[in-house]
Design a protein around this motif. Sequence first.
Motif, PDB file in Angstrom:
ATOM      1  N   PHE A  25       0.824  -1.204   0.000  1.00  0.00           N
ATOM      2  CA  PHE A  25       0.000   0.000   0.000  1.00  0.00           C
ATOM      3  C   PHE A  25       0.860   1.257   0.000  1.00  0.00           C
ATOM      4  O   PHE A  25       0.630   2.186  -0.767  1.00  0.00           O
ATOM      5  CB  PHE A  25      -0.910   0.011   1.232  1.00  0.00           C
ATOM      6  CG  PHE A  25      -1.681   1.284   1.368  1.00  0.00           C
ATOM      7  CD1 PHE A  25      -2.828   1.486   0.604  1.00  0.00           C
ATOM      8  CD2 PHE A  25      -1.258   2.282   2.217  1.00  0.00           C
ATOM      9  CE1 PHE A  25      -3.521   2.675   0.705  1.00  0.00           C
ATOM     10  CE2 PHE A  25      -1.945   3.478   2.320  1.00  0.00           C
ATOM     11  CZ  PHE A  25      -3.088   3.674   1.559  1.00  0.00           C
ATOM     12  N   LYS A  40      -4.234   3.873  -8.017  1.00  0.00           N
ATOM     13  CA  LYS A  40      -5.360   4.263  -7.164  1.00  0.00           C
ATOM     14  C   LYS A  40      -6.207   3.035  -6.851  1.00  0.00           C
ATOM     15  O   LYS A  40      -6.635   2.819  -5.712  1.00  0.00           O
ATOM     16  CB  LYS A  40      -6.189   5.322  -7.896  1.00  0.00           C
ATOM     17  CG  LYS A  40      -7.416   5.753  -7.114  1.00  0.00           C
ATOM     18  CD  LYS A  40      -8.578   6.042  -8.036  1.00  0.00           C
ATOM     19  CE  LYS A  40      -9.876   6.003  -7.272  1.00  0.00           C
ATOM     20  NZ  LYS A  40     -11.015   5.871  -8.169  1.00  0.00           N
ATOM     21  N   CYS A  60      -4.452   0.991  -4.260  1.00  0.00           N
ATOM     22  CA  CYS A  60      -4.583   1.595  -2.925  1.00  0.00           C
ATOM     23  C   CYS A  60      -5.971   1.305  -2.356  1.00  0.00           C
ATOM     24  O   CYS A  60      -6.102   0.906  -1.184  1.00  0.00           O
ATOM     25  CB  CYS A  60      -4.381   3.108  -2.996  1.00  0.00           C
ATOM     26  SG  CYS A  60      -2.670   3.559  -3.219  1.00  0.00           S
ATOM     27  N   GLU A  61      -6.978   1.494  -3.182  1.00  0.00           N
ATOM     28  CA  GLU A  61      -8.347   1.260  -2.712  1.00  0.00           C
ATOM     29  C   GLU A  61      -8.546  -0.193  -2.311  1.00  0.00           C
ATOM     30  O   GLU A  61      -9.160  -0.491  -1.284  1.00  0.00           O
ATOM     31  CB  GLU A  61      -9.344   1.648  -3.806  1.00  0.00           C
ATOM     32  CG  GLU A  61      -9.693   3.118  -3.750  1.00  0.00           C
ATOM     33  CD  GLU A  61     -10.652   3.516  -4.849  1.00  0.00           C
ATOM     34  OE1 GLU A  61     -11.284   4.576  -4.702  1.00  0.00           O
ATOM     35  OE2 GLU A  61     -10.770   2.776  -5.853  1.00  0.00           O
ATOM     36  N   LYS A 107      -6.268  -2.238  -1.276  1.00  0.00           N
ATOM     37  CA  LYS A 107      -5.579  -2.471  -0.015  1.00  0.00           C
ATOM     38  C   LYS A 107      -6.392  -1.904   1.157  1.00  0.00           C
ATOM     39  O   LYS A 107      -6.427  -2.489   2.237  1.00  0.00           O
ATOM     40  CB  LYS A 107      -4.184  -1.814  -0.038  1.00  0.00           C
ATOM     41  CG  LYS A 107      -3.163  -2.587  -0.852  1.00  0.00           C
ATOM     42  CD  LYS A 107      -3.066  -3.986  -0.336  1.00  0.00           C
ATOM     43  CE  LYS A 107      -1.712  -4.493  -0.026  1.00  0.00           C
ATOM     44  NZ  LYS A 107      -1.743  -5.858   0.498  1.00  0.00           N
TER      45      LYS A 107
END
Lengths: 499, 80
Positions: free
Chosen positions: B11, B46, B49-50, B52
Amino acid sequence: MSDLLDDDAPAPQGGQNNPEYTVSEISGAVKRVLEGEFSHVRIRGELGRVTMPRSGHVYLDLKDDRSVLAAVIWKGVAARLTTQPEEGMEVIATGRITTFGGQSKYQLIIEDIEPAGAGALMAMLDKRRRALAAEGLFDEARKQPIPYLPEIIGVVTSPTGAVIRDILHRLRDRFPRKVLIWPVAVQGANCAPEVARAIHGFNALTPGGAMPRPDLIIVARGGGSLEDLWGFNEEIVVRAAAASRIPLISAVGHETDTTLIDFAADKRAPTPTAAAEMAVPVRLDLLAWVDGQSGRLTRALTSGITLRAQRLRDLSRALPRADTLLDGPRQRLDMLSDRLPAALIRAVQLRRVALSDHAGALRPALLRRAIQTERRNLAVASDRLSLDRFRADLERKNRDLAGLSRRLSDAGQRQVRTWRQRTLELDRLRLTLGYEATLGRGYAVVRDEAGEVLTTRAQAAKARALEIQFADGRLAVGAKPSPKPGSKPQTPPEQGSLL
Amino acid sequence: MTDRPVAEMSFEEAMKELEGVVSQLERGDVALDDSIRLYERGAELKKRCEAKLKEAEEKVAAITLDGDGQPAGLKPVEGL
């Protein structure tokens, strides 16, 4: 009175009424009294010499400023003591007094020993801290970074109680994670070995195994007294924390409590809740951040494209129309096409005029005049080229030479005449100044037989012959005999007169 | 911009690169083609990240110990 005294006289022997003890009896009696009276005592004192023979028993002295008390810790007791006795340590020893009749001694059998007061504990703690620091266990260079978002968090703490609950609550609020609890005793004698084993145990797990290996370890305990937290000061715990390859956060006690594990941990949290905060970021913040980034990403791209489109429009506006682009050149072409025929005619005319100008001047007389001029120049040059000039020059130079020769011979004769005249004058002067002229005035020159001039009478007396020169010639005056025999006979008469 | 597959990123790595991509794009000095590639990379980051952040699963277990104090198994913990 005296009766009384008499009666009392054997008083010194009165003790005979008291029972007599054997040594062993009195020893036994003392033992009973002491052990009965002091079967459980707490004694505060400083530890003197501590010896540990191979038997495993520990012999030591307890002392204060005036007295010494021998003490012993039996092997079994020594093994389970939380505080190992060290010389110079201020302690409170708990135990019973017993005697040792064989040597007329009494001693304290110690059941437990504890450092006396916080001051002594702190001093011991400080000493241990310095020793471990000297080993480099607390070096900044050893500290590992805490992962930003650990997947699995290992918590070493008591499975019951507020601490684990606080940690889990805070993790849940911020970012729910997988949590592995390794239950340990957080105070008492078992605390240190269990905590150390838990730290080693987490490190020994293999990633992705049946029991997943955590990315982060939190060692936590709630607040308590120095003694309660003592397990976290133990060397095995400190060494385990320092050796952990998994980043470790220590959260032992409250903010004001510092234990040695805090120095060895990669990060120290003031409380268990704070440890949970250090362990994970806030999920909602991150979601918002990601949304924000996503928005910025789209905006940046759209604005990039919009800007480029705008620029394209601006540039195309500045681009001139194709037909207007040709207007100017076309007009110039028209103008030049009109002027072209006239220009050709005019150019031919100009050249024709130039030709006739040059052709007009091209006549035979021009050539003839030039030849005549050259011929004249030749005649003048030939005139200047005659012998007369050289001849005249030669004559003039001959004349000059004759003149110079004459002047040279004249000058030579004049010089010879002058020198001759000068010679005559000088000779006359010589004759006037010479001795021969004086001879005419009656002087004479006297010479000896060798012709040397004589100027004194003595010289004349010595000469064998004299020659006198007069003005009109020389006269020799008779040869005298050798002056040697002549002078000898003159001396005897002088001697005779003396006799 | 690295060529590392986004799916392998933690992340934190994805977050760092996403930030880099966004500021690079915002500076506006990237060629058009590159900026489109950057945008696509950013979208991928992105998403990572989301993903994670969505993995926010709480699971608490305690380790059970055998007689020697060695880990013997896992026991789910409820109600804490």
